[in-house]
Design an enzyme around this catalytic site. Structure first.
Site, PDB file in Angstrom:
ATOM      1  N   CYS A  40      52.645  34.607  67.872  1.00  0.00           N
ATOM      2  CA  CYS A  40      52.807  33.395  67.050  1.00  0.00           C
ATOM      3  C   CYS A  40      52.298  32.134  67.746  1.00  0.00           C
ATOM      4  O   CYS A  40      51.941  31.169  67.072  1.00  0.00           O
ATOM      5  CB  CYS A  40      54.256  33.236  66.583  1.00  0.00           C
ATOM      6  SG  CYS A  40      55.438  32.831  67.862  1.00  0.00           S
TER       7      CYS A  40
ATOM      8  N   PHE B 243      59.154  51.191  66.026  1.00  0.00           N
ATOM      9  CA  PHE B 243      58.689  49.903  66.532  1.00  0.00           C
ATOM     10  C   PHE B 243      57.195  49.700  66.313  1.00  0.00           C
ATOM     11  O   PHE B 243      56.742  48.570  66.157  1.00  0.00           O
ATOM     12  CB  PHE B 243      59.062  49.737  68.010  1.00  0.00           C
ATOM     13  CG  PHE B 243      60.459  49.210  68.170  1.00  0.00           C
ATOM     14  CD1 PHE B 243      60.706  47.840  68.067  1.00  0.00           C
ATOM     15  CD2 PHE B 243      61.528  50.052  68.387  1.00  0.00           C
ATOM     16  CE1 PHE B 243      61.993  47.331  68.182  1.00  0.00           C
ATOM     17  CE2 PHE B 243      62.825  49.559  68.503  1.00  0.00           C
ATOM     18  CZ  PHE B 243      63.058  48.191  68.403  1.00  0.00           C
TER      19      PHE B 243
ATOM     20  N   CYS C  80      54.043  33.057  73.527  1.00  0.00           N
ATOM     21  CA  CYS C  80      54.065  34.304  72.745  1.00  0.00           C
ATOM     22  C   CYS C  80      52.632  34.670  72.347  1.00  0.00           C
ATOM     23  O   CYS C  80      51.917  33.860  71.738  1.00  0.00           O
ATOM     24  CB  CYS C  80      54.919  34.124  71.488  1.00  0.00           C
ATOM     25  SG  CYS C  80      54.804  35.529  70.368  1.00  0.00           S
TER      26      CYS C  80
ATOM     27  N   CYS D 167      67.876  57.767  65.146  1.00  0.00           N
ATOM     28  CA  CYS D 167      68.855  58.358  64.209  1.00  0.00           C
ATOM     29  C   CYS D 167      69.144  59.807  64.580  1.00  0.00           C
ATOM     30  O   CYS D 167      70.236  60.306  64.366  1.00  0.00           O
ATOM     31  CB  CYS D 167      68.302  58.353  62.794  1.00  0.00           C
ATOM     32  SG  CYS D 167      67.958  56.743  62.175  1.00  0.00           S
TER      33      CYS D 167
ATOM     34  N   CYS E 249      58.525  36.967  70.278  1.00  0.00           N
ATOM     35  CA  CYS E 249      59.280  35.962  71.048  1.00  0.00           C
ATOM     36  C   CYS E 249      60.610  36.576  71.491  1.00  0.00           C
ATOM     37  O   CYS E 249      61.131  36.241  72.552  1.00  0.00           O
ATOM     38  CB  CYS E 249      59.578  34.737  70.196  1.00  0.00           C
ATOM     39  SG  CYS E 249      58.134  33.817  69.655  1.00  0.00           S
TER      40      CYS E 249
END
Ligand SMILES: [Zn+2]
Length: 342
Positions: A247, A131, A244, A188, A174
């Site tokens: 953005c 992330f 947000c 994984c 968002c």
């Protein structure tokens, strides 16, 4: 475009969705794929075969045996020689399509280099496994107003969402305002991954990429989710969050951090990546001579492999090293500092 390349794409050009004009647009396009592993391998192969003119890729890791079940650009000889994924991927893609340009770098995408890496790209595709990098991609692509396509796969489940800054679409923040806390999400390593789930999700990413490159992006932004094993597919419309931070308010917190953490534990590896404290381009010949006095040194492709009594590591030209056979970050840093000394 010569006659060979025309016939090569004939079954694709005949599609009304693409056509000869679309094929020319693909040939003139540049796609940046972040990661040459599972998702990135499928995406890159599809786009290379589709005739995207310039593929740029970056991956910080090496090919290992446990990659082979899902990372389709690699073969046994790549794992046996433990080459960098960037190098092995480029070699395979050039065999698949020699008429396109493949630029593949064995680097970590970080706040320091992401803006310059993506400068030429018409679209950026997420093929990362963490992330931290995805939120960085989101910041950079919103700032540069470039489309990008988020994706993730774990177990038998995967998801995809395009982010289209020019259409004022929602972004990753968002959808998920902050990255999950480390250790709270399956990886994984802990959950495994089904190779066909990767194929389905990467195929959707490649399809979205082609649509965006042709100027016919999806009209509505949805998060598409699939459980390949159960054959269950659904999509949820995602709305832009007017608060947000990225953005809507233009705060690029992950890009502006500019701080690259000193070490990173690598997904699925008993290894620690050590980053140089500042950007550096190593003089490999000088380094090799120095290291030969302290232990055993070998090279494969663009890497130096070094082994001493207290450990071993693989060194990349950008000054990074992967210290193997340990998960102890402090020990890895000490080993790195002792022999690389930067
Ligand atoms: Zn947003």
């Amino acid at each position: 475009m010569n006659s060979t390349s025309v016939s090569r794409y004939a079954r694709q050009e005949i599609l009304p969705e693409i056509g000869a004009d679309g094929q020319r647009k693909l040939a003139a396009s540049t796609v940046f794929i972040v990661g040459c592993g599972a998702l990135g391998g499928f995406q890159a192969e599809l786009l290379a075969r589709a005739g995207v003119g310039r593929l740029q890729m970056a991956d910080r890791d090496l090919v290992e045996w446990h990659n082979l079940h899902r990372q389709i650009l690699f073969q046994e000889s790549d794992a046996a020689s433990n080459v960098s994924k960037a190098e092995a991927a480029a070699r395979r893609l050039r065999e698949i399509n020699s008429a396109i340009t493949v630029e593949s770098l064995a680097v970590d995408v970080t706040p320091r280099n992401a803006e310059s890496l993506f400068a030429d790209a018409d679209i950026v595709l997420d093929a990362t496994d963490n992330f931290e990098t995805r939120y960085l991609l989101n910041d950079v692509c919103i700032k540069l107003r470039k489309p990008w396509v988020y994706a993730g796969v774990i177990g038998t489940v995967g998801m995809v969402m395009p982010v289209l800054p020019d259409l004022n679409g929602p972004c990753l923040r968002c959808l998920i305002p902050s990255p999950p806390q480390p250790g709270t999400m399956p990886t994984c390593d802990t959950a495994g991954v089904l190779n066909s789930a990767v194929g389905v999700i990467a195929s959707l990413q490649a399809t979205i990429a082609v649509r965006i490159l042709l100027g016919t992006p999806p009209a509505e932004i949805s998060l598409f989710q699939a459980n390949v094993w159960n054959m269950s597919f659904d999509h949820v419309r995602v709305q832009r969050d007017e608060q947000c931070p990225c953005c809507a308010l233009g705060k690029f917190e992950f890009l502006d951090a500019r701080q690259v953490s000193g070490t990173t534990s690598l997904c699925g590896r008993n290894s620690v990546q050590v980053n140089p404290p500042q950007p550096v381009q190593l003089d490999f010949e000088a380094l090799r001579k120095r290291l030969e006095r302290a232990g055993s040194v070998s090279s494969s492709g663009l890497l130096i492999r070094f082994k001493a009594d207290e450990g071993e590591m693989v060194i990349f030209p950008d000054g990074r090293a992967i210290v193997t056979n340990t998960t102890d970050a402090a020990r890895a840093k000490t080993f790195y500092a002792r022999y690389i000394g930067i």
